[in-house]
Design an enzyme around this catalytic site. Structure first.
Site, PDB file in Angstrom:
ATOM      1  N   ASP A 132      52.466 -34.428 -12.229  1.00 42.53           N
ATOM      2  CA  ASP A 132      52.331 -35.431 -13.273  1.00 42.53           C
ATOM      3  C   ASP A 132      50.883 -35.497 -13.641  1.00 42.53           C
ATOM      4  O   ASP A 132      50.027 -35.508 -12.925  1.00 42.53           O
ATOM      5  CB  ASP A 132      53.060 -36.812 -12.898  1.00 42.53           C
ATOM      6  CG  ASP A 132      53.183 -37.492 -14.300  1.00 42.53           C
ATOM      7  OD1 ASP A 132      53.088 -36.972 -15.019  1.00 42.53           O
ATOM      8  OD2 ASP A 132      53.724 -38.692 -13.775  1.00 42.53           O
ATOM      9  N   CYS A 164      60.094 -34.027 -18.547  1.00 40.90           N
ATOM     10  CA  CYS A 164      59.531 -34.106 -17.181  1.00 40.90           C
ATOM     11  C   CYS A 164      60.053 -35.428 -16.612  1.00 40.90           C
ATOM     12  O   CYS A 164      61.221 -35.615 -16.827  1.00 40.90           O
ATOM     13  CB  CYS A 164      57.768 -34.112 -17.290  1.00 40.90           C
ATOM     14  SG  CYS A 164      57.444 -35.363 -18.731  1.00 40.90           S
ATOM     15  N   ARG A 170      53.928 -33.770 -19.406  1.00 31.71           N
ATOM     16  CA  ARG A 170      53.994 -32.318 -19.085  1.00 31.71           C
ATOM     17  C   ARG A 170      54.909 -31.756 -20.145  1.00 31.71           C
ATOM     18  O   ARG A 170      54.672 -30.619 -20.314  1.00 31.71           O
ATOM     19  CB  ARG A 170      54.681 -32.389 -17.617  1.00 31.71           C
ATOM     20  CG  ARG A 170      53.615 -32.749 -16.450  1.00 31.71           C
ATOM     21  CD  ARG A 170      54.311 -32.772 -15.180  1.00 31.71           C
ATOM     22  NE  ARG A 170      55.192 -34.060 -15.008  1.00 31.71           N
ATOM     23  CZ  ARG A 170      55.766 -34.275 -13.963  1.00 31.71           C
ATOM     24  NH1 ARG A 170      55.718 -33.710 -13.052  1.00 31.71           N
ATOM     25  NH2 ARG A 170      56.325 -35.647 -14.271  1.00 31.71           N
TER      26      ARG A 170
END
Length: 280
Positions: A132, A164, A170
């Site tokens: 992350d 994500c 992401r």
């Protein structure tokens, strides 16, 4: 944990019980959507992200491609977490309602408890995990985008769904790469601007500077290293002769915050890769 290439989930530790108890449902029958009851906490957690609110659905999910073939969404949750994130069953119902037999889900999470059986989405799941607030290896960027493009090429009705945890950082990075790789936009900047304008209401979509920089690095990889000047959408997913440049390793032994003179102690040395041509 960093995994280069698609993961089955078996090579990612599921974590201790205390790390995942609120993410997993011990009683699946209790994880009902309850969209009206949990509408406020879900809206609160999704913040400025655009939600899909039609046909009884209320999901942290956005069609981010102009032709609605790319979906960016939050994690398919169960357990306590489904009270304030996307209920897994609702995401499955959404995809089955609008894109049955024509969707593939890409999971970018590497945290314990962030996997799920691929059977939830009829086996159409790939996991390309990275941390992350961080960026993936170049191999992951190339592998995922080519895999996703192959799926889009297979059928004009096929769509991809990227997620994500929150469905912004992401997933946003990979969405921008796909907007560029699939030929929706000619430059990384155009892809970034489009994502910022569609995924959120305040135009602050992809905010982590390193992630924005890697979207531009992806364009540089294609333009300068692979020598492709035209529309990337016309380059097939299985195009040959594309070799990722050598990435020399550098060992980090200390970090100093620029401007303050304060040195941060690093307990263990670690190794990073540097793409040729970028600043060390």
């Amino acid at each position: 944990m960093e995994v280069v290439g698609p993961s089955s989930g078996e090579d990612i530790p599921n974590g201790q019980c205390y790390e995942r108890c609120w993410k997993q449902c011990l009683c699946p029958g209790a994880c009902l959507p309850m969209n009206k009851l949990f509408a406020y906490p879900r809206k609160l957690v999704s913040g400025k992200k655009v939600r899909y609110q039609q046909d009884s659905f209320d999901l942290d999910l956005t069609y981010t491609a102009p032709d609605k073939r790319i979906i960016t969404m939050g994690f398919p949750s169960t357990g306590i977490e489904h009270m304030y994130r996307n209920p897994r069953g609702e995401l499955a119902r959404f995809l089955d309602t609008y894109h049955l037999e024509h969707y593939k889900v890409f999971n970018l999470c590497c945290e314990p408890g962030r996997g799920y059986p691929s059977s939830v989405f009829h086996g159409n799941v790939e996991r390309w995990p990275f941390r992350d607030h961080c960026v993936p290896p170049l191999e992951t960027m190339m592998g995922l985008t080519n895999s996703a493009k192959a799926w889009l090429e297979a059928d004009d009705q096929n769509v991809i769904a990227l997620h994500c945890k929150a469905g912004k950082g992401r997933a946003g990075l990979m969405t921008c790469l796909m907007l560029f790789r699939a030929g929706y936009f000619k430059t990384a900047d155009e892809a970034l601007d489009h994502y910022d304008a569609t995924r959120v209401t305040d135009k602050k979509g992809l905010t982590v500077k390193s992630q924005r920089r890697f979207v531009k690095m992806y364009e540089k990889l294609w333009r300068e290293t692979f020598g492709v000047d035209g529309d990337l959408g016309e380059v097939p997913s299985d195009a040959g002769g594309l070799v990722i440049p050598e990435q020399p390793e550098r060992t980090i032994v200390a970090i100093r915050i620029i401007g303050s003179g304060e040195e941060i102690e690093v307990n263990d040395t670690f190794v990073c890769k540097v793409m040729q041509g970028t600043r060390p």
